[in-house]
Write a protein that holds these residues in place. Sequence first.
Motif, PDB file in Angstrom:
ATOM      1  N   CYS A 234      93.621  22.958 -36.607  1.00 43.63           N
ATOM      2  CA  CYS A 234      94.385  22.004 -37.713  1.00 43.63           C
ATOM      3  C   CYS A 234      94.530  22.598 -38.933  1.00 43.63           C
ATOM      4  O   CYS A 234      94.665  21.701 -39.928  1.00 43.63           O
ATOM      5  CB  CYS A 234      93.328  20.678 -37.565  1.00 43.63           C
ATOM      6  SG  CYS A 234      91.846  20.515 -38.717  1.00 43.63           S
ATOM      7  N   GLN A 235      94.774  23.850 -38.995  1.00 44.43           N
ATOM      8  CA  GLN A 235      95.001  24.537 -40.508  1.00 44.43           C
ATOM      9  C   GLN A 235      96.249  23.801 -41.040  1.00 44.43           C
ATOM     10  O   GLN A 235      97.443  23.806 -40.100  1.00 44.43           O
ATOM     11  CB  GLN A 235      95.177  25.906 -40.216  1.00 44.43           C
ATOM     12  CG  GLN A 235      93.788  26.519 -40.067  1.00 44.43           C
ATOM     13  CD  GLN A 235      94.034  27.767 -39.786  1.00 44.43           C
ATOM     14  OE1 GLN A 235      94.660  28.666 -40.737  1.00 44.43           O
ATOM     15  NE2 GLN A 235      92.923  28.874 -39.061  1.00 44.43           N
ATOM     16  N   ILE A 236      96.250  23.479 -42.594  1.00 37.61           N
ATOM     17  CA  ILE A 236      97.702  22.805 -42.737  1.00 37.61           C
ATOM     18  C   ILE A 236      97.870  23.942 -44.173  1.00 37.61           C
ATOM     19  O   ILE A 236      96.844  24.512 -44.771  1.00 37.61           O
ATOM     20  CB  ILE A 236      97.791  21.486 -43.143  1.00 37.61           C
ATOM     21  CG1 ILE A 236      96.315  20.975 -43.892  1.00 37.61           C
ATOM     22  CG2 ILE A 236      97.832  20.733 -41.798  1.00 37.61           C
ATOM     23  CD1 ILE A 236      96.461  20.900 -45.101  1.00 37.61           C
ATOM     24  N   THR A 237      99.064  23.651 -44.768  1.00 43.73           N
ATOM     25  CA  THR A 237      99.155  24.232 -46.048  1.00 43.73           C
ATOM     26  C   THR A 237      99.792  23.250 -46.985  1.00 43.73           C
ATOM     27  O   THR A 237     101.097  22.725 -46.919  1.00 43.73           O
ATOM     28  CB  THR A 237     100.204  25.422 -45.813  1.00 43.73           C
ATOM     29  OG1 THR A 237      99.758  26.472 -44.868  1.00 43.73           O
ATOM     30  CG2 THR A 237     100.623  26.160 -47.435  1.00 43.73           C
ATOM     31  N   PRO A 238      98.992  22.840 -48.005  1.00 43.25           N
ATOM     32  CA  PRO A 238      99.533  21.751 -48.978  1.00 43.25           C
ATOM     33  C   PRO A 238     100.464  22.815 -49.961  1.00 43.25           C
ATOM     34  O   PRO A 238     100.395  23.768 -50.154  1.00 43.25           O
ATOM     35  CB  PRO A 238      98.302  21.414 -49.945  1.00 43.25           C
ATOM     36  CG  PRO A 238      97.302  22.437 -49.594  1.00 43.25           C
ATOM     37  CD  PRO A 238      97.617  23.264 -48.239  1.00 43.25           C
TER      38      PRO A 238
ATOM     39  N   ARG B 290      95.735  28.393 -47.152  1.00 44.88           N
ATOM     40  CA  ARG B 290      95.444  27.089 -45.893  1.00 44.88           C
ATOM     41  C   ARG B 290      94.272  26.531 -46.261  1.00 44.88           C
ATOM     42  O   ARG B 290      93.262  26.661 -46.870  1.00 44.88           O
ATOM     43  CB  ARG B 290      95.109  28.187 -44.394  1.00 44.88           C
ATOM     44  CG  ARG B 290      96.377  28.547 -43.989  1.00 44.88           C
ATOM     45  CD  ARG B 290      97.019  27.775 -43.217  1.00 44.88           C
ATOM     46  NE  ARG B 290      98.489  28.334 -42.655  1.00 44.88           N
ATOM     47  CZ  ARG B 290      98.640  29.175 -41.705  1.00 44.88           C
ATOM     48  NH1 ARG B 290      97.456  29.476 -40.891  1.00 44.88           N
ATOM     49  NH2 ARG B 290      99.670  29.707 -41.287  1.00 44.88           N
ATOM     50  N   ARG B 291      94.259  25.020 -45.442  1.00 41.18           N
ATOM     51  CA  ARG B 291      93.119  24.241 -45.544  1.00 41.18           C
ATOM     52  C   ARG B 291      92.825  23.908 -44.062  1.00 41.18           C
ATOM     53  O   ARG B 291      93.741  24.090 -43.098  1.00 41.18           O
ATOM     54  CB  ARG B 291      93.340  23.023 -46.567  1.00 41.18           C
ATOM     55  CG  ARG B 291      93.679  23.270 -47.780  1.00 41.18           C
ATOM     56  CD  ARG B 291      92.555  23.689 -48.553  1.00 41.18           C
ATOM     57  NE  ARG B 291      91.571  22.686 -48.345  1.00 41.18           N
ATOM     58  CZ  ARG B 291      91.175  21.975 -49.608  1.00 41.18           C
ATOM     59  NH1 ARG B 291      91.843  21.715 -50.457  1.00 41.18           N
ATOM     60  NH2 ARG B 291      90.065  20.999 -49.420  1.00 41.18           N
TER      61      ARG B 291
ATOM     62  N   ASP C 117     102.551  21.094 -45.178  1.00 46.38           N
ATOM     63  CA  ASP C 117     103.357  21.856 -44.179  1.00 46.38           C
ATOM     64  C   ASP C 117     102.435  22.011 -42.861  1.00 46.38           C
ATOM     65  O   ASP C 117     101.109  22.417 -43.007  1.00 46.38           O
ATOM     66  CB  ASP C 117     103.944  23.084 -44.687  1.00 46.38           C
ATOM     67  CG  ASP C 117     104.733  23.824 -43.691  1.00 46.38           C
ATOM     68  OD1 ASP C 117     105.701  23.076 -43.232  1.00 46.38           O
ATOM     69  OD2 ASP C 117     104.399  24.964 -43.288  1.00 46.38           O
ATOM     70  N   VAL C 118     102.740  21.764 -41.751  1.00 43.36           N
ATOM     71  CA  VAL C 118     102.002  22.195 -40.565  1.00 43.36           C
ATOM     72  C   VAL C 118     102.401  23.396 -40.047  1.00 43.36           C
ATOM     73  O   VAL C 118     103.825  23.621 -39.479  1.00 43.36           O
ATOM     74  CB  VAL C 118     102.373  21.010 -39.520  1.00 43.36           C
ATOM     75  CG1 VAL C 118     101.408  21.495 -38.394  1.00 43.36           C
ATOM     76  CG2 VAL C 118     101.586  19.958 -39.927  1.00 43.36           C
TER      77      VAL C 118
END
Lengths: 684, 684
Positions: free
Chosen positions: A48-52, A89-90, A104-105
């Motif tokens: 489920c990595q995402i980028t704020p 990434r978070r 962003d996904v």
Amino acid sequence: MSSDPLVVFTPSGKRGRFPVGTPVLTAARQLGVDLDSVCGGRGICSKCQITPSYGAFPKHGLTVASDALSKWNAVEARYDEKRGLKPGRRLGCQAKIEGDVVIDVPAESQVHRQVVRKEATARAIQMDPATRLYFIEVDEPDMHEPTGDLERVARALRDQWDIASVGIAFPVLSRLQTILRKGGWRITVALHSATEGSAPKIVAAWPGLHEGGLFGLAIDLGSTTIAAHLTDLDTGAVVASQGLMNPQIRFGEDLMSRVSYAMMNPGGDQEMTRTVREAIDTLTAAIAEEAGITPELILEAVFVCNPVMHHLLIGIDPVELGQAPFALATSSSMTLSAAELSLGILPAAAQIYILPCIAGHVGADAAAVALSEQPGQSPDLALIVDVGTNAEILLGDTERVLACSSPTGPAFEGAQISAGQRAAPGAIEAIRIDPVTKAPRFRVIGCPLWSDEDGFWEAVASTGITGICGSGIIEAVAELRIAGLMDPSGLIGSAEQTGTDRCVAEGRTHAYLIHDASADGGPRITVTQGDIRAIQLAKSALYAGARLLMDERGVDKVDRVVLAGAFGAHISPLHAMVLGMIPDVPLEKVTSAGNAAGTGARIALCNKAARREIERMVGEISKIETAIEPRFQEHFVAANAIPHATDPFPELSAIVTLPSVSFNQGGGDPGATGGRRRRRRSPA
Amino acid sequence: MSSDPLVVFTPSGKRGRFPVGTPVLTAARQLGVDLDSVCGGRGICSKCQITPSYGAFPKHGLTVASDALSKWNAVEARYDEKRGLKPGRRLGCQAKIEGDVVIDVPAESQVHRQVVRKEATARAIQMDPATRLYFIEVDEPDMHEPTGDLERVARALRDQWDIASVGIAFPVLSRLQTILRKGGWRITVALHSATEGSAPKIVAAWPGLHEGGLFGLAIDLGSTTIAAHLTDLDTGAVVASQGLMNPQIRFGEDLMSRVSYAMMNPGGDQEMTRTVREAIDTLTAAIAEEAGITPELILEAVFVCNPVMHHLLIGIDPVELGQAPFALATSSSMTLSAAELSLGILPAAAQIYILPCIAGHVGADAAAVALSEQPGQSPDLALIVDVGTNAEILLGDTERVLACSSPTGPAFEGAQISAGQRAAPGAIEAIRIDPVTKAPRFRVIGCPLWSDEDGFWEAVASTGITGICGSGIIEAVAELRIAGLMDPSGLIGSAEQTGTDRCVAEGRTHAYLIHDASADGGPRITVTQGDIRAIQLAKSALYAGARLLMDERGVDKVDRVVLAGAFGAHISPLHAMVLGMIPDVPLEKVTSAGNAAGTGARIALCNKAARREIERMVGEISKIETAIEPRFQEHFVAANAIPHATDPFPELSAIVTLPSVSFNQGGGDPGATGGRRRRRRSPA
């Protein structure tokens, strides 16, 4: 409520307000954002990595402060230390919403990410495989509330993944108790959903979080070759591809000889079924080894094949396919287990999907080509030919799609050719004959140089020049015609007639010498009169099938031609047209779709909705039976010449002028091949 | 409309008006009258026989004229000539309505007819099997509208039988084309419906009208014996019954020894699985031969068994069942194919239904007893004990049902008994000891006479007297007590103490001689002190289990007792109570339910709704785990004596006064058996 932070997801643009402290994964799920997770938010799978994104976003009407998400936490730090997180990434399950934010996904975190295909014209494959992984935490057994382990697994899937009911493949059940205890009641299960309405089925289980991946095989089961693509069911990437000769060849080179074998030999069909299943086992083991994975991870396979191979694969005597009315035992798609097909290398619970057949002579391979090339979506009239031992031919546009198959025989695959071989290093794949000197130059598989270029002979020293493959023989025959060494009826001239001693006598006919290493104990590669007859029969069958569909549609030209098939990519459109394999269209309107049947298999493997799509499509395709159509014979006979006597080929003559030579020797059969065929032959 | 003839069906009472010329079968279908038909009204299957009634019917308000139905037609005449129609009978598909009429549907023409069970108290079984026959006429293949043979079979089922969608068992598909052509496109298919919502599946097919019948096996898979009843799925009649020793006995006589074998021997579970499946194959072949049918006609089997046998049957290592918390791999019912269970004599597509388990120690056999005996429907509190190597115990009424199992060991089945044998001709099954002379008289299986009656010895000359079976040993022990030859602790007195030389010394203890043919080389049958200890252990376990359920329910007496199990029918209630096997109730309140587990299997075999019923019921039964319950040990120890030291047995003393003898020899272990058991023993 309106004071809750605003969250905007890209690239979907989905947005909503969520209370402070909501994990990003939770917000994504509630909005239906396509964000992957196998562990269900436990911070262990990293899917489920995402980028704020921070700063001002006038387009979204908000500004993201640097503290819009909760601080990097211990779970993320541990994960980063152990496996590394890309900068910025978070983990979506750990990062919590604290203020307005744009998230962003990235593509690799999307469940339904698209896989880009190599072919420029092709549509992308959207990942939505029938088999997916789910990590669950299962309640331990309680003597006072007795339930089975399986029932508690089902409860975990319901509570943790909203999966209302679930079945289990029988072979997995016997290992479930051990896996649960080994994993400390935390396991990963692979669930297979055959159709929308039916309950998914557990087809594999592993202790703890399974990180070894999940794979599927897309198998194009041809009469002559079996090609398999091992695909990562998570990313859609093809991780290994291998081919194998179909060992059924020893029972007959073409389909009808195999049907005859089954008719003449009691139990012959079962013998052929065993043989092909063993070959698939061999191929599966080899491709898994190449990819460096255990075959236990291959949980799906999709097969495309012609009707005879279809029946022999599933263990049905193909005898009915050898005689009118060519009744299939079943035309529907099938989903069954590897155990049911006695495929021993795949896990017993692996799920096999076989595409539907279109008609008795138009198989699941043609269906796969339709799925890949989508003639029904084409605004202009497209002719799609998938060339193999049998040619699958589709003609269609948005208005209507027609299909037939044509028994070209194995000549296009290098079989029944004197120096023929399958496409492999050392095989001549391209050839040009100088119209003046009549000398050949050629290229072999495994070396990018032409034979008259510097360094060619050193480069091919290791493999040698071993023979000529399908695309090579097509070019050779066309070049003989272009160079004036062969007349329109297909006769090679003598050395005297052609003025080159490369045209050598062979019995009562002549052959053209391409390469002679016999002095060094190597092969002597010629194109014989027999080779030319074999190619003429094959190309006439292909052309006649295409014409039949055009007749049915009421047209005498098509807007574009798509060449497909294992070697479709290697046929030169110019040579195909000189040969008269395909109807005449502007050269730039001939494109290659590569192995379209194999691609169709890959699409069905990666996207379960595509299975429903092709099941619907085959019902809408009009089938033409070539075997009983008198016009097929007429077209076949008429198509024998090079070029067609009845066709002016205006487009082609702009490119190349074919000489009007004639080498008629009068009378006699000029050494034709194809003795097994029952067709009338045109006079030589 | 109102002038159309009125048709009244009996016994249902359904009525309606139909146009003149409507076939009776059509009218019956439209009204939902339960009238059978396999051929769908083609006049060939004879299943739809009806009996018209003529004359005045004031109850129905009509008078039936003699021409109320169309005349006897050629189809009926041909059928009558070929096979015979009973007088007054008509074929419902041929006889057409011409006027007001009363039509009786005889029992054998009803689909859902009831099967009367032998047991007086039992409910009837209503026929509604999961597998049924359908005759269809299938369209021939058409090259111009290509569809598979299977797809045309599905269309025929839809058009001719309103069956919307259908699947096919994979092994049947490979023979479908041959069967269709052999039958001239008229075939009979057997359809299996697993659950209400799911599409039925073709599990067999025959050319033409299949008249060979359809059979199912109800199998009670016990630890010691395997019993099978071959049932006609049309009539519900049991056409053959056979039993077989469970060959797993060589791995351990009781369940826990088999679990130990699996724990100690790698692959031991698979060895036991193979062994029991082979035994089922042997039994299937034997029972089919007895009935004179091919095993190919056995299309269903229903299994009931305890949890360990359940897991070994389906191929799951039973190790978890050997230790707390006794977790089942799965407790749900299962439907699978004979092929999946590797049962080789049944057709591969035969459908196997295994009843759900209730808990780790309370299996599908207990579920079957619940299905047969319906404790939840009982207005008074019923204790149901199914006695085998493991006893299944149910206590319940309409308010609540409790269940447990108790490890009685195989003594009740004649194992671990010095002269023990299974119930077969030659085995002593009943015994009485004269309280004055102390001499025995007995009855053996296969002969209705007592041994002191004229002709007994001649009658048993052929079989001889071979041993003593379960019911015989129970009676023998109880009779020893009644005759004052044994004290309440279970000790047999010496010849001196008892005054009969039938009490013979055997080591430090004594045995009672029943029959001695050793002078002629025959057996010498005694009841040894070891036999009595084995029976004491078994009966204490049974009693303790019953008491545990009574504690849980908060009662110290029950209203009635049902004895079930393979030999339940043969236990004398008086002797069972003298022995202290069961709590005390008035003798007339003890009934026998025969083999209730086997009957439960038969019900589930004949009626698919019963499968859903038991699946629901097991969820509502409270399970008590005897193995971890301290009170079980207390009850077990307290129950060792004969009669119970703590229990006044007022009801029993009205019938028989037990002597207050004591044969205590002081100290030492009086030759107890049960060395494998880890239980505490009460002081002798």
